[in-house]
Enzyme design. Structure first.
Site, mmCIF file in Angstrom:
data_model
loop_
_atom_site.group_PDB
_atom_site.id
_atom_site.type_symbol
_atom_site.label_atom_id
_atom_site.label_comp_id
_atom_site.label_asym_id
_atom_site.label_seq_id
_atom_site.Cartn_x
_atom_site.Cartn_y
_atom_site.Cartn_z
ATOM 1 N N ARG A 1 -0.437 3.983 -2.475
ATOM 2 C CA ARG A 1 -1.477 3.762 -3.423
ATOM 3 C C ARG A 1 -2.841 3.822 -2.998
ATOM 4 O O ARG A 1 -3.799 4.172 -3.498
ATOM 5 C CB ARG A 1 -1.407 2.530 -4.226
ATOM 6 C CG ARG A 1 -1.494 1.281 -3.446
ATOM 7 C CD ARG A 1 -1.457 -0.053 -4.307
ATOM 8 N NE ARG A 1 -1.557 -1.117 -3.559
ATOM 9 C CZ ARG A 1 -2.566 -1.892 -3.180
ATOM 10 N NH1 ARG A 1 -3.954 -1.129 -3.321
ATOM 11 N NH2 ARG A 1 -2.441 -2.710 -2.306
ATOM 12 N N ASP B 1 -6.567 2.848 4.133
ATOM 13 C CA ASP B 1 -7.659 2.730 5.181
ATOM 14 C C ASP B 1 -7.604 3.445 6.139
ATOM 15 O O ASP B 1 -6.648 3.536 7.208
ATOM 16 C CB ASP B 1 -7.827 1.161 5.771
ATOM 17 C CG ASP B 1 -8.718 0.915 6.791
ATOM 18 O OD1 ASP B 1 -9.392 2.037 7.188
ATOM 19 O OD2 ASP B 1 -9.116 -0.192 7.146
ATOM 20 N N CYS C 1 0.755 -1.197 0.033
ATOM 21 C CA CYS C 1 0.040 0.045 -0.143
ATOM 22 C C CYS C 1 0.842 1.256 -0.007
ATOM 23 O O CYS C 1 0.786 2.147 -0.909
ATOM 24 C CB CYS C 1 -0.917 -0.122 1.366
ATOM 25 S SG CYS C 1 -2.080 -1.388 1.184
ATOM 26 N N HIS D 1 -9.708 6.216 1.736
ATOM 27 C CA HIS D 1 -11.020 5.731 1.887
ATOM 28 C C HIS D 1 -11.189 5.293 3.426
ATOM 29 O O HIS D 1 -10.570 4.921 4.124
ATOM 30 C CB HIS D 1 -11.279 4.435 0.921
ATOM 31 C CG HIS D 1 -10.436 3.311 1.262
ATOM 32 N ND1 HIS D 1 -9.228 3.354 0.360
ATOM 33 C CD2 HIS D 1 -10.245 2.386 2.165
ATOM 34 C CE1 HIS D 1 -8.483 2.228 0.816
ATOM 35 N NE2 HIS D 1 -9.068 1.591 1.619
ATOM 36 N N ILE D 2 -12.638 5.277 3.727
ATOM 37 C CA ILE D 2 -13.240 4.963 4.818
ATOM 38 C C ILE D 2 -14.264 3.865 4.513
ATOM 39 O O ILE D 2 -15.170 3.764 3.554
ATOM 40 C CB ILE D 2 -14.085 5.975 5.612
ATOM 41 C CG1 ILE D 2 -13.097 7.143 5.922
ATOM 42 C CG2 ILE D 2 -14.584 5.425 6.777
ATOM 43 C CD1 ILE D 2 -13.668 8.213 6.585
ATOM 44 N N SER E 1 -10.507 -4.876 7.344
ATOM 45 C CA SER E 1 -10.879 -5.623 6.424
ATOM 46 C C SER E 1 -9.761 -6.448 5.701
ATOM 47 O O SER E 1 -8.453 -5.769 5.466
ATOM 48 C CB SER E 1 -11.599 -4.565 5.400
ATOM 49 O OG SER E 1 -12.881 -4.356 5.701
#
EC number: 2.1.1.45
Length: 283
Positions: free
Chosen positions: A180, A183, A160, A221-222, A282
């Protein structure tokens, strides 16, 4: 701390819902986020609107520096962050390149310390960077990259935060780190701590002053199951002043980082925080 909260609010206000095929969940997503950490002022970017655990973040970066490829090695130095991806990711469990329990494959630090060459040899990117910077050399390519598409199939997870570009101006070392995907509720604080600490460490072992770290995120992102906690709990809290990070001054070389350094060689002071928040993770 302010820039972290502003990013969270921006995702909520401007984000677009995107279905994530790997996790099967939706993410509220924005593109392009830039964060700045003042390592020279020792403004350690540890989240204060919830209790955060900085030791695991630094331990994970130490594992990358050492080129670890096994979750057990990370656990032994204080980071359990690879347990799930190494052992609970079904695609990786079915991968013929997986060597067994806790194996992560050719990810992150493996690429940084042993990037495979077509002739069968390997490149130690980090060693080259440290050697150059120790001599006062910046060839405009002091780049540590974990992103090797030719070997994605040989690891449990694509990187990431994939690239760290060091820049030397006079006797001050700066860092630009590229990510890239992030979370934000769970991963970003880890990444913030790691970017800050990586610059502080490399500056220390190469004999330079630490300057500014720039952190560039493409997809921030969330996850949908994190949104309620972010909106109703974390964003309602007022942040505290930034704490400070102390690093053992006896750490003077890459060999020190590879051999004897532990989490006892790092200390955070002045950390005030609100209660913890248990955000879903996740895999």
């Amino acid at each position: 701390m302010k820039q972290y909260l502003e990013l969270c609010q921006r995702i909520i206000d401007e984000g677009t819902w995107v279905e994530n095929s790997r996790t099967g969940k939706r993410c509220l997503t924005v593109i392009n986020a830039d964060l700045v950490y003042h390592v020279d002022k020792n403004e350690f970017p540890l989240i204060t609107t919830r209790k955060s655990f900085w030791k695991a973040a630094i331990a994970e970066m130490l594992g990358y520096i050492r080129g670890y490829d096994n979750a057990a090695d990370f656990r032994n130095i204080g980071a359990k962050t690879w347990d799930a991806n190494a052992n609970d990711n079904q695609a990786w469990l079915n991968n013929p390149h997986r060597k067994g329990a806790d194996d992560m494959g050719r990810v992150y630090g493996v690429q940084g310390r042993g990037w495979s060459k077509p002739d069968g040899g390997s490149i130690d990117q980090l060693r080259k960077i440290v050697d150059n910077l120790s001599k006062g050399i910046d060839d405009r390519g002091e780049i540590l990259s974990f992103y090797n598409p030719g070997e994605f199939h040989m690891g449990c997870l694509r990187p990431c935060m994939h690239t760290h570009n060091f820049s030397l101006l006079g006797d001050t070392l700066h860092l630009t780190s590229f990510q890239r995907s992030c979370d934000v509720p769970l991963g970003l604080n880890f990444n913030q701590v790691q970017v800050f600490t990586l610059l502080a460490l490399i500056a220390q072992i190469t004999g330079h002053k630490a300057g500014t770290a720039y952190h560039k995120i493409v997809n921030a992102h969330i996850y949908e199951d994190q949104l309620e906690l972010m909106q109703s709990v974390q964003l309602k809290r007022s942040p505290f002043p930034s704490p400070q990070l102390s690093i053992n001054p006896d750490i003077k070389s890459l060999e020190d980082l590879e051999t004897w350094v532990t989490m006892d060689d790092f200390e955070v002071t002045g950390y005030e925080h609100h209660e913890g928040i248990r955000y879903p993770f996740s895999v």
